[in-house]
Design a protein around this motif. Sequence first.
Motif, PDB file in Angstrom:
ATOM      1  N   MET A 111      39.923  57.564 100.676  1.00  0.00           N
ATOM      2  CA  MET A 111      39.607  57.664  99.243  1.00  0.00           C
ATOM      3  C   MET A 111      39.348  59.115  98.816  1.00  0.00           C
ATOM      4  O   MET A 111      39.143  59.392  97.649  1.00  0.00           O
ATOM      5  N   ILE A 112      39.288  60.035  99.778  1.00  0.00           N
ATOM      6  CA  ILE A 112      39.214  61.453  99.397  1.00  0.00           C
ATOM      7  C   ILE A 112      40.651  61.991  99.379  1.00  0.00           C
ATOM      8  O   ILE A 112      41.545  61.408  99.998  1.00  0.00           O
ATOM      9  N   ASN A 113      40.846  63.096  98.685  1.00  0.00           N
ATOM     10  CA  ASN A 113      42.219  63.569  98.496  1.00  0.00           C
ATOM     11  C   ASN A 113      42.956  63.808  99.813  1.00  0.00           C
ATOM     12  O   ASN A 113      44.115  63.424  99.958  1.00  0.00           O
ATOM     13  N   ALA A 114      42.287  64.452 100.772  1.00  0.00           N
ATOM     14  CA  ALA A 114      42.964  64.760 102.043  1.00  0.00           C
ATOM     15  C   ALA A 114      43.411  63.468 102.729  1.00  0.00           C
ATOM     16  O   ALA A 114      44.550  63.364 103.208  1.00  0.00           O
ATOM     17  N   GLY A 115      42.521  62.489 102.743  1.00  0.00           N
ATOM     18  CA  GLY A 115      42.844  61.206 103.384  1.00  0.00           C
ATOM     19  C   GLY A 115      43.952  60.478 102.635  1.00  0.00           C
ATOM     20  O   GLY A 115      44.857  59.887 103.231  1.00  0.00           O
ATOM     21  N   ALA A 116      43.887  60.537 101.303  1.00  0.00           N
ATOM     22  CA  ALA A 116      44.902  59.852 100.490  1.00  0.00           C
ATOM     23  C   ALA A 116      46.278  60.479 100.695  1.00  0.00           C
ATOM     24  O   ALA A 116      47.290  59.785 100.669  1.00  0.00           O
ATOM     25  N   MET A 117      46.306  61.788 100.915  1.00  0.00           N
ATOM     26  CA  MET A 117      47.614  62.434 101.139  1.00  0.00           C
ATOM     27  C   MET A 117      48.187  62.021 102.494  1.00  0.00           C
ATOM     28  O   MET A 117      49.396  61.804 102.607  1.00  0.00           O
ATOM     29  N   VAL A 118      47.334  61.884 103.489  1.00  0.00           N
ATOM     30  CA  VAL A 118      47.815  61.387 104.785  1.00  0.00           C
ATOM     31  C   VAL A 118      48.393  59.978 104.599  1.00  0.00           C
ATOM     32  O   VAL A 118      49.483  59.661 105.088  1.00  0.00           O
ATOM     33  N   VAL A 119      47.673  59.152 103.858  1.00  0.00           N
ATOM     34  CA  VAL A 119      48.118  57.776 103.618  1.00  0.00           C
ATOM     35  C   VAL A 119      49.476  57.766 102.894  1.00  0.00           C
ATOM     36  O   VAL A 119      50.389  57.042 103.280  1.00  0.00           O
ATOM     37  N   SER A 120      49.617  58.603 101.860  1.00  0.00           N
ATOM     38  CA  SER A 120      50.880  58.641 101.101  1.00  0.00           C
ATOM     39  C   SER A 120      52.051  59.008 102.002  1.00  0.00           C
ATOM     40  O   SER A 120      53.161  58.510 101.830  1.00  0.00           O
ATOM     41  N   SER A 121      51.781  59.889 102.958  1.00  0.00           N
ATOM     42  CA  SER A 121      52.881  60.322 103.837  1.00  0.00           C
ATOM     43  C   SER A 121      53.328  59.180 104.744  1.00  0.00           C
ATOM     44  O   SER A 121      54.434  59.201 105.276  1.00  0.00           O
ATOM     45  N   LEU A 122      52.462  58.177 104.927  1.00  0.00           N
ATOM     46  CA  LEU A 122      52.818  57.057 105.816  1.00  0.00           C
ATOM     47  C   LEU A 122      53.653  55.983 105.115  1.00  0.00           C
ATOM     48  O   LEU A 122      54.207  55.097 105.753  1.00  0.00           O
ATOM     49  N   ILE A 123      53.716  56.056 103.786  1.00  0.00           N
ATOM     50  CA  ILE A 123      54.488  55.051 103.048  1.00  0.00           C
ATOM     51  C   ILE A 123      55.975  55.222 103.347  1.00  0.00           C
ATOM     52  O   ILE A 123      56.482  56.343 103.345  1.00  0.00           O
ATOM     53  N   LYS A 124      56.631  54.110 103.604  1.00  0.00           N
ATOM     54  CA  LYS A 124      58.054  54.199 103.990  1.00  0.00           C
ATOM     55  C   LYS A 124      58.917  54.730 102.852  1.00  0.00           C
ATOM     56  O   LYS A 124      58.675  54.436 101.681  1.00  0.00           O
ATOM     57  N   GLY A 125      59.926  55.525 103.216  1.00  0.00           N
ATOM     58  CA  GLY A 125      60.822  56.125 102.231  1.00  0.00           C
ATOM     59  C   GLY A 125      61.235  57.493 102.732  1.00  0.00           C
ATOM     60  O   GLY A 125      60.415  58.182 103.345  1.00  0.00           O
ATOM     61  N   ASP A 126      62.490  57.866 102.460  1.00  0.00           N
ATOM     62  CA  ASP A 126      62.976  59.145 102.982  1.00  0.00           C
ATOM     63  C   ASP A 126      62.823  60.279 101.987  1.00  0.00           C
ATOM     64  O   ASP A 126      63.128  61.430 102.287  1.00  0.00           O
ATOM     65  N   SER A 127      62.415  59.952 100.777  1.00  0.00           N
ATOM     66  CA  SER A 127      62.266  61.006  99.770  1.00  0.00           C
ATOM     67  C   SER A 127      61.040  60.682  98.915  1.00  0.00           C
ATOM     68  O   SER A 127      60.507  59.570  98.972  1.00  0.00           O
ATOM     69  N   ILE A 128      60.638  61.674  98.109  1.00  0.00           N
ATOM     70  CA  ILE A 128      59.500  61.464  97.203  1.00  0.00           C
ATOM     71  C   ILE A 128      59.819  60.264  96.308  1.00  0.00           C
ATOM     72  O   ILE A 128      59.017  59.353  96.135  1.00  0.00           O
ATOM     73  N   GLU A 129      61.049  60.280  95.789  1.00  0.00           N
ATOM     74  CA  GLU A 129      61.463  59.240  94.851  1.00  0.00           C
ATOM     75  C   GLU A 129      61.389  57.845  95.485  1.00  0.00           C
ATOM     76  O   GLU A 129      60.900  56.902  94.872  1.00  0.00           O
TER      77      GLU A 129
END
Length: 303
Positions: A111-129
């Motif tokens: 729930m802190i920004n650093a942790g949330a960014m790690v979590v976002s990177s784990l979401i499946k997908g090959d691009s930002i989009e």
Amino acid sequence: MKNELQQLVEKYRPLCEQGKLADYIPVLGKQDPRSLGITVMTADGQTISAGMCPTQFTLQSISKVITLILAIMDCGEEEVFSKVGMEPTGDPFNSIYKMEVFAHTRPLNPMINAGAMVVSSLIKGDSIEQKVTRIIALVKQLTGISQVGVMEEVYESELEHAHRNRALVHIIKEMDLIKDVDMTLHTYLRQCAIRVDCEGLAKIGLCLAQDGKNEMGEQIIKPTIARLAKTFMVTCGMYNASGEFAIRVGIPAKSGVSGGILAAVPHKMGIGIVGPALDQKGNSIGGVALLTELAKRWNLSIF
Ligand SMILES: NC(=O)CC[C@H](N)C(=O)O
């Protein structure tokens, strides 16, 4: 119920004048500080809204709950929690302090920004989009709003001033927790700029309150993941005000700097609130006051 909600909104609207808009994201600094609105969606099928609020606003930190759910759906608990912890920090959401001073190997929680960014990177997908499209798909499914998308103006505005988030994303890269710095930062900033409304937040809240079942009774999120999300909301959802909020309100909730609050009262109701004027810790000043009184009147504390 509608009258009661309307009266409470009117009671706390003047308090909003004591708050401050999140002008570190310049576009958010242009919102009306006096707006305050609420939607309650009950397990027995009632939807009641009161107040005046921006018809649409951005999720900001509330998106951290959605991406945590999606990352666990994608990778499983074990992988997610090998890279991000489960402990509250007691520091502001964008603090660098504990990342550095205690040389932690991973951010303390999602729930802190650093942790949330790690979590976002784990979401499946090959691009930002691809990643953001999948986050939006889950938000659509949870809120029932078909027009969910990114508010480009808010995204651009934050991107221009995202110096602290840039610092944090480089720290998690140095810790070897993410692969691509730019993809992670942009995915995170875009998820924060996803557009919702109060009713949408109330629907998400109801789904969590009903252990992952939406208002139609469809299981959207596994009960174990819904429980995990609610637990993080209790321990870390209101930033470094989470302890006081648990004592005074006692409802799993997550706030964002847009002034939104997502709240889930187990087996009873979902609540969506927006009031862009924030208190010193970054929570909606009117929204927290409103929820505090509501929790007392309706005996909503889970404790
Ligand atoms: N607390 C928040 O809502 C913060 C979200 C915001 N996008 C940021 O990273 O600063």
